[in-house]
Design an enzyme around this catalytic site. Structure first.
Site, mmCIF file in Angstrom:
data_model
loop_
_atom_site.group_PDB
_atom_site.id
_atom_site.type_symbol
_atom_site.label_atom_id
_atom_site.label_comp_id
_atom_site.label_asym_id
_atom_site.label_seq_id
_atom_site.Cartn_x
_atom_site.Cartn_y
_atom_site.Cartn_z
ATOM 1 N N HIS A 206 68.262 44.633 99.223
ATOM 2 C CA HIS A 206 67.622 46.013 99.002
ATOM 3 C C HIS A 206 67.423 46.261 97.312
ATOM 4 C CE1 HIS A 206 71.596 46.956 97.956
ATOM 5 N NE2 HIS A 206 71.313 47.980 97.053
ATOM 6 N N ASP A 208 67.317 49.384 94.379
ATOM 7 C CA ASP A 208 67.745 50.690 94.166
ATOM 8 C C ASP A 208 66.524 51.703 93.929
ATOM 9 O OD1 ASP A 208 70.291 49.644 94.502
ATOM 10 O OD2 ASP A 208 70.785 49.433 92.309
ATOM 11 N N HIS A 263 68.734 42.816 95.500
ATOM 12 C CA HIS A 263 69.917 42.373 95.416
ATOM 13 C C HIS A 263 70.691 42.523 96.914
ATOM 14 C CE1 HIS A 263 70.097 46.231 93.813
ATOM 15 N NE2 HIS A 263 71.399 46.277 94.384
ATOM 16 N N ARG A 273 86.516 42.441 97.334
ATOM 17 C CA ARG A 273 85.611 42.603 96.337
ATOM 18 C C ARG A 273 85.798 44.168 96.113
ATOM 19 N NH1 ARG A 273 80.934 41.047 93.240
ATOM 20 N NH2 ARG A 273 79.609 42.904 93.119
HETATM 21 C C1 GA4 Z 1 70.855 52.084 97.518
HETATM 22 C C2 GA4 Z 1 71.351 52.345 96.388
HETATM 23 C C3 GA4 Z 1 72.465 53.311 96.554
HETATM 24 O O1 GA4 Z 1 73.512 52.592 97.109
HETATM 25 C C4 GA4 Z 1 72.053 54.319 97.455
HETATM 26 C C5 GA4 Z 1 71.857 53.613 98.704
HETATM 27 C C6 GA4 Z 1 71.723 54.699 100.154
HETATM 28 C C7 GA4 Z 1 72.993 55.033 100.914
HETATM 29 O O2 GA4 Z 1 73.583 54.025 101.057
HETATM 30 O O3 GA4 Z 1 73.025 56.077 101.501
HETATM 31 C C8 GA4 Z 1 70.516 54.135 100.846
HETATM 32 C C9 GA4 Z 1 69.914 53.193 100.017
HETATM 33 C C10 GA4 Z 1 70.385 53.127 98.581
HETATM 34 C C11 GA4 Z 1 68.470 52.932 100.016
HETATM 35 C C12 GA4 Z 1 67.711 53.337 101.251
HETATM 36 C C13 GA4 Z 1 68.707 54.221 102.237
HETATM 37 C C14 GA4 Z 1 69.471 55.217 101.550
HETATM 38 C C15 GA4 Z 1 70.911 53.599 102.227
HETATM 39 C C16 GA4 Z 1 69.617 53.394 102.909
HETATM 40 C C17 GA4 Z 1 69.431 52.550 103.856
HETATM 41 C C18 GA4 Z 1 73.030 55.384 97.448
HETATM 42 C C19 GA4 Z 1 70.535 55.026 97.092
HETATM 43 O O4 GA4 Z 1 70.623 56.074 96.527
HETATM 44 O O5 GA4 Z 1 69.740 54.190 97.961
#
Ligand code: GA4
Length: 330
Positions: A206, A208, A263, A273
């Site tokens: 994904h 961020d 990443h 980890r």
């Molecule tokens: C990816 C980056 C951060 O970890 C996060 C993630 C969020 C979550 O875990 O709830 C998301 C992911 C993240 C992007 C798309 C959506 C939302 C999981 C998911 C499938 C906390 C964020 O802000 O976006």
């Protein structure tokens, strides 16, 4: 974390993948924050990788080790105790499920929105008397890491020759900054050895959504980044350094000059980890758009949107989706 008794049972998990073997890459950009040329190297790293490693960062070691030991203590509690923290809506604990749209991984985690983590009552029920210690370790760590993130963003603005050096950092410093903090635990996965060459996805690929992410992990490998040519490389762990990711919002603010880095994390068969990540985001009402001084006669590659709109769309997506696609001008 559920321990699987039979290797055969693990085959049912959808997060087992045949990932192409990734090479260990020694060329990950290294930024020494104490060196005068770091601003140019930061810009180069963001253009070429959307990712870099930082040393001489100024975050006190004590803050790092204190929070890590609090996290290890939390993750070693029985599942029933950890679940008392409640689901991450928005702050809380979760095991294997990531987001709300069916993604899963070999991971358990605590998620906090940074403006609510100091006030979360639910942690008192999990930690009892030591909840104050956890809260203060969290606050010390987040403040120090946000300060470093702002320093990096200011060097970045300088390196991009933007007049207002606080153009990015002010968004993280804003009282309304919608930042997130996450503590991840990837338990060892001994059954992996029976899977011969296949991998267990700890956290699927994904980008961020925010502006910048600051990651620190213990010395266990697992993090991989995708290069511009689509090849994956393993990032050698380094518990004394921080790793910085360009997020989608910074990609938009630089009109695509920087690109957010894809990443993922693969589970390790032997070692657990632990990672801690600060995701620096803007206030919900902030317009995310290319900075005029970076456009030099170009037109914006993106439609106009606020962080609220982007976040809402991102949280409705699957982890691996290209979230910026819907916001690109055709
Ligand atoms: C990816 C980056 C951060 O970890 C996060 C993630 C969020 C979550 O875990 O709830 C998301 C992911 C993240 C992007 C798309 C959506 C939302 C999981 C998911 C499938 C906390 C964020 O802000 O976006």
């Amino acid at each position: 974390m559920v321990v699987l008794s039979k290797p055969a049972a693990i085959e049912h998990y959808s997060f087992i993948r045949n990932c192409m073997p990734a090479t260990l890459h020694s060329g990950i950009p290294l930024i020494d924050l104490s060196k005068p040329d770091s601003k140019h190297l930061i810009v180069k790293a963001c253009e070429e990788f959307g990712f870099f490693k930082v040393i001489n960062h100024g975050v006190p070691l004590e803050f790092i080790t204190d929070l890590e030991s609090q996290a290890v203590k939390f993750f070693s509690l029985p599942l029933s105790e950890k679940e008392k923290a409640g689901p991450p809506a928005p702050s809380g604990y979760c095991n294997k499920r990531i987001g709300l749209n069916g993604d899963v991984g070999w991971v358990e985690y605590l998620l906090f929105t940074t403006n609510s983590c100091s006030s979360s009552q639910r942690f008192t029920s999990v930690f009892g008397d030591s909840s104050e210690k956890f809260r203060s370790a969290l606050n010390d760590y987040i403040s120090a890491v946000r300060k470093m993130a702002c320093e990096i963003l200011e060097l970045m603005a300088d390196g991009l020759m933007i007049q207002t050096r606080s153009v990015f950092s002010k968004l993280l410093m804003d009282e309304q900054s919608d930042s997130v903090f996450r503590l991840n635990h990837y338990p060892p996965c001994p059954e992996l050895q029976a899977l011969k060459g296949r991998n267990m996805i700890g956290f699927g690929e994904h980008t961020d959504p925010q502006i910048i992410s600051v990651l620190r992990s213990n010395n266990t490998s697992g993090l991989q980044i995708s290069l511009r040519d689509g090849n994956w490389i393993s990032v050698p762990p380094d518990q004394n350094s921080f790793f910085i990711n360009v997020g989608d919002s910074l990609q938009v603010m630089t009109n695509g000059r920087f690109q957010s880095v894809r990443h993922r994390v693969l589970a390790n068969s032997l070692k657990s980890r632990v990672s801690m990540i600060y995701f620096g985001g803007p206030p919900l009402s902030e317009k995310i758009a290319p900075l005029p001084s970076l456009m030099e006669g170009e037109t914006s590659l993106y439609k106009e949107f606020t962080w609220f709109e982007y976040k809402r769309s991102a949280y409705n997506s699957k982890l691996a989706d290209n979230r910026l696609e819907h916001f690109e001008k055709i």
